[in-house]
Design a protein around this motif. Structure first.
Motif, PDB file in Angstrom:
ATOM      1  N   ASN A   1       0.927  -1.310   0.113  1.00  0.00           N
ATOM      2  CA  ASN A   1      -0.072  -0.079   0.100  1.00  0.00           C
ATOM      3  C   ASN A   1       0.865   1.221  -0.085  1.00  0.00           C
ATOM      4  OD1 ASN A   1      -2.695  -1.331   0.111  1.00  0.00           O
ATOM      5  ND2 ASN A   1      -2.005  -1.910   2.319  1.00  0.00           N
ATOM      6  N   GLY A   2       1.506   1.550  -1.191  1.00  0.00           N
ATOM      7  CA  GLY A   2       2.472   2.820  -1.148  1.00  0.00           C
ATOM      8  C   GLY A   2       1.853   3.971  -1.501  1.00  0.00           C
ATOM      9  N   TYR A   3       0.181   4.078  -1.657  1.00  0.00           N
ATOM     10  CA  TYR A   3      -0.462   5.089  -2.176  1.00  0.00           C
ATOM     11  C   TYR A   3      -0.524   6.151  -0.832  1.00  0.00           C
ATOM     12  CZ  TYR A   3      -4.153   2.172  -0.396  1.00  0.00           C
ATOM     13  OH  TYR A   3      -5.009   1.032   0.506  1.00  0.00           O
ATOM     14  N   TYR A   4      -0.601   7.450  -1.363  1.00  0.00           N
ATOM     15  CA  TYR A   4      -0.610   8.807  -0.678  1.00  0.00           C
ATOM     16  C   TYR A   4       0.617   8.863   0.171  1.00  0.00           C
ATOM     17  CZ  TYR A   4      -5.619   8.283  -0.872  1.00  0.00           C
ATOM     18  OH  TYR A   4      -6.816   8.113  -1.391  1.00  0.00           O
ATOM     19  N   GLY A   5       1.940   8.071  -0.384  1.00  0.00           N
ATOM     20  CA  GLY A   5       3.272   8.308   0.196  1.00  0.00           C
ATOM     21  C   GLY A   5       3.843   9.369  -0.673  1.00  0.00           C
ATOM     22  N   LEU A   6       5.159   9.925   0.000  1.00  0.00           N
ATOM     23  CA  LEU A   6       5.844  10.888  -0.436  1.00  0.00           C
ATOM     24  C   LEU A   6       7.177  10.417  -0.256  1.00  0.00           C
ATOM     25  CD1 LEU A   6       6.606  13.875  -1.272  1.00  0.00           C
ATOM     26  CD2 LEU A   6       6.603  14.345   1.455  1.00  0.00           C
ATOM     27  N   TYR A   7       8.086  10.534  -1.512  1.00  0.00           N
ATOM     28  CA  TYR A   7       9.521  10.105  -1.671  1.00  0.00           C
ATOM     29  C   TYR A   7      10.102  11.248  -2.392  1.00  0.00           C
ATOM     30  CZ  TYR A   7       6.912   5.749  -1.302  1.00  0.00           C
ATOM     31  OH  TYR A   7       5.745   4.884  -0.845  1.00  0.00           O
ATOM     32  N   LEU A   8      11.011  11.907  -1.269  1.00  0.00           N
ATOM     33  CA  LEU A   8      11.543  13.328  -1.601  1.00  0.00           C
ATOM     34  C   LEU A   8      12.865  13.168  -1.347  1.00  0.00           C
ATOM     35  CD1 LEU A   8      11.174  16.413  -2.557  1.00  0.00           C
ATOM     36  CD2 LEU A   8      10.720  16.723  -0.053  1.00  0.00           C
ATOM     37  N   ASN A   9      13.688  13.275  -2.435  1.00  0.00           N
ATOM     38  CA  ASN A   9      15.380  13.711  -1.903  1.00  0.00           C
ATOM     39  C   ASN A   9      15.977  12.442  -1.677  1.00  0.00           C
ATOM     40  OD1 ASN A   9      15.109  16.312  -2.750  1.00  0.00           O
ATOM     41  ND2 ASN A   9      15.301  17.112  -0.677  1.00  0.00           N
ATOM     42  N   CYS A  10      15.407  11.279  -1.824  1.00  0.00           N
ATOM     43  CA  CYS A  10      16.038   9.949  -1.502  1.00  0.00           C
ATOM     44  C   CYS A  10      17.163   9.344  -2.818  1.00  0.00           C
ATOM     45  CB  CYS A  10      15.033   8.844  -1.537  1.00  0.00           C
ATOM     46  SG  CYS A  10      13.763   9.412  -0.149  1.00  0.00           S
ATOM     47  N   THR A  11      18.001   8.599  -2.142  1.00  0.00           N
ATOM     48  CA  THR A  11      18.792   7.853  -3.031  1.00  0.00           C
ATOM     49  C   THR A  11      18.611   6.465  -2.962  1.00  0.00           C
ATOM     50  OG1 THR A  11      20.514   9.773  -2.951  1.00  0.00           O
ATOM     51  CG2 THR A  11      21.316   7.534  -3.538  1.00  0.00           C
TER      52      THR A  11
ATOM     53  N   MET B   1       0.794   8.690  -4.975  1.00  0.00           N
ATOM     54  CA  MET B   1       1.896   8.826  -4.528  1.00  0.00           C
ATOM     55  C   MET B   1       2.652  10.201  -5.254  1.00  0.00           C
ATOM     56  SD  MET B   1       4.289   5.700  -5.911  1.00  0.00           S
ATOM     57  CE  MET B   1       5.737   6.113  -5.201  1.00  0.00           C
ATOM     58  N   LEU B   2       3.770  10.651  -4.488  1.00  0.00           N
ATOM     59  CA  LEU B   2       4.419  11.605  -5.001  1.00  0.00           C
ATOM     60  C   LEU B   2       6.030  11.263  -4.701  1.00  0.00           C
ATOM     61  CD1 LEU B   2       2.831  15.130  -3.323  1.00  0.00           C
ATOM     62  CD2 LEU B   2       2.886  14.412  -5.685  1.00  0.00           C
ATOM     63  N   ALA B   3       6.896  11.458  -6.028  1.00  0.00           N
ATOM     64  CA  ALA B   3       8.105  10.859  -6.023  1.00  0.00           C
ATOM     65  C   ALA B   3       8.866  11.925  -6.561  1.00  0.00           C
ATOM     66  CB  ALA B   3       8.285   9.579  -6.596  1.00  0.00           C
ATOM     67  N   LEU B   4       9.445  12.882  -6.012  1.00  0.00           N
ATOM     68  CA  LEU B   4      10.292  13.887  -6.397  1.00  0.00           C
ATOM     69  C   LEU B   4      11.596  14.013  -6.249  1.00  0.00           C
ATOM     70  CD1 LEU B   4       7.454  16.553  -5.610  1.00  0.00           C
ATOM     71  CD2 LEU B   4       7.760  15.464  -7.812  1.00  0.00           C
ATOM     72  N   ASN B   5      12.528  14.513  -7.029  1.00  0.00           N
ATOM     73  CA  ASN B   5      13.849  14.714  -6.528  1.00  0.00           C
ATOM     74  C   ASN B   5      14.526  13.565  -6.215  1.00  0.00           C
ATOM     75  OD1 ASN B   5      15.330  17.219  -7.209  1.00  0.00           O
ATOM     76  ND2 ASN B   5      15.894  17.116  -4.870  1.00  0.00           N
ATOM     77  N   ASN B   6      14.547  12.392  -6.535  1.00  0.00           N
ATOM     78  CA  ASN B   6      15.262  11.047  -6.024  1.00  0.00           C
ATOM     79  C   ASN B   6      16.198  10.905  -7.195  1.00  0.00           C
ATOM     80  OD1 ASN B   6      13.137  10.548  -3.682  1.00  0.00           O
ATOM     81  ND2 ASN B   6      11.899  10.645  -5.446  1.00  0.00           N
ATOM     82  N   ILE B   7      17.133   9.802  -6.383  1.00  0.00           N
ATOM     83  CA  ILE B   7      18.028   9.085  -7.449  1.00  0.00           C
ATOM     84  C   ILE B   7      17.942   7.690  -7.276  1.00  0.00           C
ATOM     85  CG2 ILE B   7      20.716   8.677  -7.797  1.00  0.00           C
ATOM     86  CD1 ILE B   7      21.155  11.540  -6.507  1.00  0.00           C
ATOM     87  N   ILE B   8      17.717   7.110  -8.534  1.00  0.00           N
ATOM     88  CA  ILE B   8      17.643   5.678  -8.317  1.00  0.00           C
ATOM     89  C   ILE B   8      18.493   5.102  -9.277  1.00  0.00           C
ATOM     90  CG2 ILE B   8      15.801   3.655  -8.650  1.00  0.00           C
ATOM     91  CD1 ILE B   8      13.665   5.738  -8.373  1.00  0.00           C
TER      92      ILE B   8
ATOM     93  N   TYR C   1      -1.022   1.574 -10.740  1.00  0.00           N
ATOM     94  CA  TYR C   1      -0.785   2.987 -10.811  1.00  0.00           C
ATOM     95  C   TYR C   1      -1.814   3.459 -11.692  1.00  0.00           C
ATOM     96  CZ  TYR C   1       2.138   7.139 -12.080  1.00  0.00           C
ATOM     97  OH  TYR C   1       2.650   8.162 -12.337  1.00  0.00           O
ATOM     98  N   ASN C   2      -2.161   4.842 -11.145  1.00  0.00           N
ATOM     99  CA  ASN C   2      -2.866   5.859 -11.818  1.00  0.00           C
ATOM    100  C   ASN C   2      -2.505   7.020 -11.950  1.00  0.00           C
ATOM    101  OD1 ASN C   2      -3.351   7.149  -9.578  1.00  0.00           O
ATOM    102  ND2 ASN C   2      -5.595   5.974  -9.266  1.00  0.00           N
ATOM    103  N   GLU C   3      -3.101   7.791 -12.963  1.00  0.00           N
ATOM    104  CA  GLU C   3      -2.814   9.378 -13.214  1.00  0.00           C
ATOM    105  C   GLU C   3      -2.644  10.114 -12.217  1.00  0.00           C
ATOM    106  OE1 GLU C   3      -1.455  10.102 -16.199  1.00  0.00           O
ATOM    107  OE2 GLU C   3      -1.409   7.731 -16.681  1.00  0.00           O
ATOM    108  N   SER C   4      -3.123   9.705 -10.916  1.00  0.00           N
ATOM    109  CA  SER C   4      -3.086  10.560  -9.828  1.00  0.00           C
ATOM    110  C   SER C   4      -1.974  11.012  -9.124  1.00  0.00           C
ATOM    111  CB  SER C   4      -4.113  10.449  -8.762  1.00  0.00           C
ATOM    112  OG  SER C   4      -3.946   9.131  -8.290  1.00  0.00           O
ATOM    113  N   ALA C   5      -1.076   9.825  -9.376  1.00  0.00           N
ATOM    114  CA  ALA C   5       0.423   9.980  -8.749  1.00  0.00           C
ATOM    115  C   ALA C   5       1.008  10.938  -9.728  1.00  0.00           C
ATOM    116  CB  ALA C   5       1.033   8.374  -8.993  1.00  0.00           C
TER     117      ALA C   5
END
Length: 431
Positions: free
Chosen positions: A317-327, A343-350, A363-367
């Protein structure tokens, strides 16, 4: 009455006379409070033992007046804790000396007897406690602070399971703080100076609103170091080295858990598991585990580093999650979620993932994914819509560039020029 909320406790095994039956605490807010005899430096010969060990304590049934014909008391004992070990009708436990009347008489915060008058009582006034124990933690009250003395090589090896049922509150949490030199909730105590609790296969579980800072834990127990609702871990490290599957280094099964500047390793499971919602992991380092972080919905990961895991971030259940500035680096799958919508995933390095950078079951378009760097992954994304104009990446501003890590083999994930100008940056706050 009861133990005061302002009581401060001292666990310090470095004194030869420290013991589980010492007073171990002091209330600096008590009227006419004297000398803090729970500190090793203030104990006889600086050995951590009690300032006095009376053996003739007496108390009338239901009274709070404690007497001893040997006259062991002084005014400087006010505010200190006496541990009553034994005696006829005495109830063993920790009690505060709240007032001094004479060398033969003091007042306690509550009665220490039950079923009749107390006689032949044995007690210890002051001194350090040598080892964390369940009974000790259970008698703490909201607002208390438990200080644990650290220093290079200082290890407290548990002899029993600790599963604390006593709750703190959101307005009066219970702090457990490791320190080396300066003793305060906000003290600096990093790296090898932090005290280590060697839990082994013993449970190490704290109820709601226990806040741990500057503590190192080694464990093989299924849930490792476990916190309840509103748990806070700051500058803590937990290593679960069990060879059995599905272990955890840190585990929080309730809502509102918070991790700041922590490090976690779990050889056969999850470095950090969040089973509740509305939890946050900030500037933490998870590595060399089967799963770096196992999450539930509505959790935030900010500025974390996850490396050398089978899966960096996993969950159903990753929805409504925030992933920011992660490596996330050198994993098989960087992020693997059954549900990735909203979910929001911004400014990460993978980077450098041998299988997939990101794989989502749904996944849907609301992410929204954007400003991320996907570099040198076998497959960057699976089941993530592409919005980039020229690259097969999920965000319009996503890039594919070498992060230029300073020394990733040794956990130094500071980045080079390719991504610095894009706003990437990793804080390494782990002590």
């Amino acid at each position: 009455m009861a133990i005061a909320a302002t009581t401060q406790w001292e666990i310090d095994k470095t004194g030869a006379a420290a013991a589980a039956t010492n007073g171990g605490g002091f209330n600096p807010s008590q009227t006419s409070a004297g000398t803090n005899y729970s500190l090793k430096a203030n104990t006889p010969s600086a050995a951590g033992g009690p300032i006095a060990a009376p053996t003739g304590l007496a108390m009338t049934n239901a009274s709070t007046t404690l007497t001893d014909a040997a006259n062991p008391f002084t005014p400087q004992m006010v505010g200190n804790i006496i541990y009553i070990v034994s005696g006829t009708n005495f109830v063993p436990g920790w009690y505060e000396i709240t007032a001094y009347t004479s060398a033969g008489e003091v007042t306690l915060d509550r009665t220490a007897v039950s079923g009749g008058d107390g006689t032949s009582g044995v007690g210890n006034i002051g001194g350090c406690i040598d080892l964390p124990a369940d009974a000790f933690f259970e008698q703490c009250v909201p607002g208390n602070t438990v200080f644990i003395k650290g220093g290079t090589g200082v290890t407290y090896t548990l002899c029993e399971a600790i599963s604390v049922a006593k709750y703190g509150t959101y307005t009066a949490p219970i702090f457990v703080v490791g320190y080396n030199d300066t003793r305060s909730i906000g003290c600096t105590c990093d790296g090898a100076n932090r005290p280590t609790i060697a839990a082994g296969a013993n449970t190490l579980t704290f109820a709601s609103y226990w806040l741990l800072r500057n503590i190192v834990v080694t464990t093989t127990e299924t849930y490792g170091l476990r916190g309840g609702t509103g748990a806070l871990f700051v500058n803590c490290k937990s290593t679960n080295s069990s060879a059995s599957a599905n272990r955890r280094a840190f585990y929080c099964g309730n809502d509102g858990a918070r991790f700041v500047d922590c490090e976690a390793i779990c050889t056969k499971g999850s470095a950090i598991t969040l089973a509740g919602t509305s939890s946050n992991i900030l500037w933490c380092y998870m590595h060399d585990s089967v799963r770096g972080c196992s999450i539930a919905q509505g959790n935030a990961l900010v500025g974390v580093v996850i490396d050398t895991c089978t899966t960096g971030i996993s969950g159903t259940n990753g929805y409504y999650g925030l992933y920011l500035n992660c490596t996330i680096d050198n994993c098989a799958d960087g992020i693997s979620l059954s549900n990735g919508h909203t979910m929001l995933a911004l400014n990460n390095i993978i980077s450098n993932c041998s299988s997939k950078g990101v794989v989502l079951g749904y996944y849907n378009e609301s992410a929204w994914w954007d400003y991320n760097d996907f570099y040198n992954n076998d497959t960057d994304t699976t089941n993530v819509p592409t919005r980039h104009a020229t690259l097969a990446l999920p965000g319009p501003h996503d890039i594919d560039a070498d992060p230029g890590y300073t020394d990733s083999a040794n956990g130094d994930y500071r980045t080079g020029g390719n991504v610095d100008d894009t706003g990437f940056g990793v804080r390494l706050g782990v002590g």
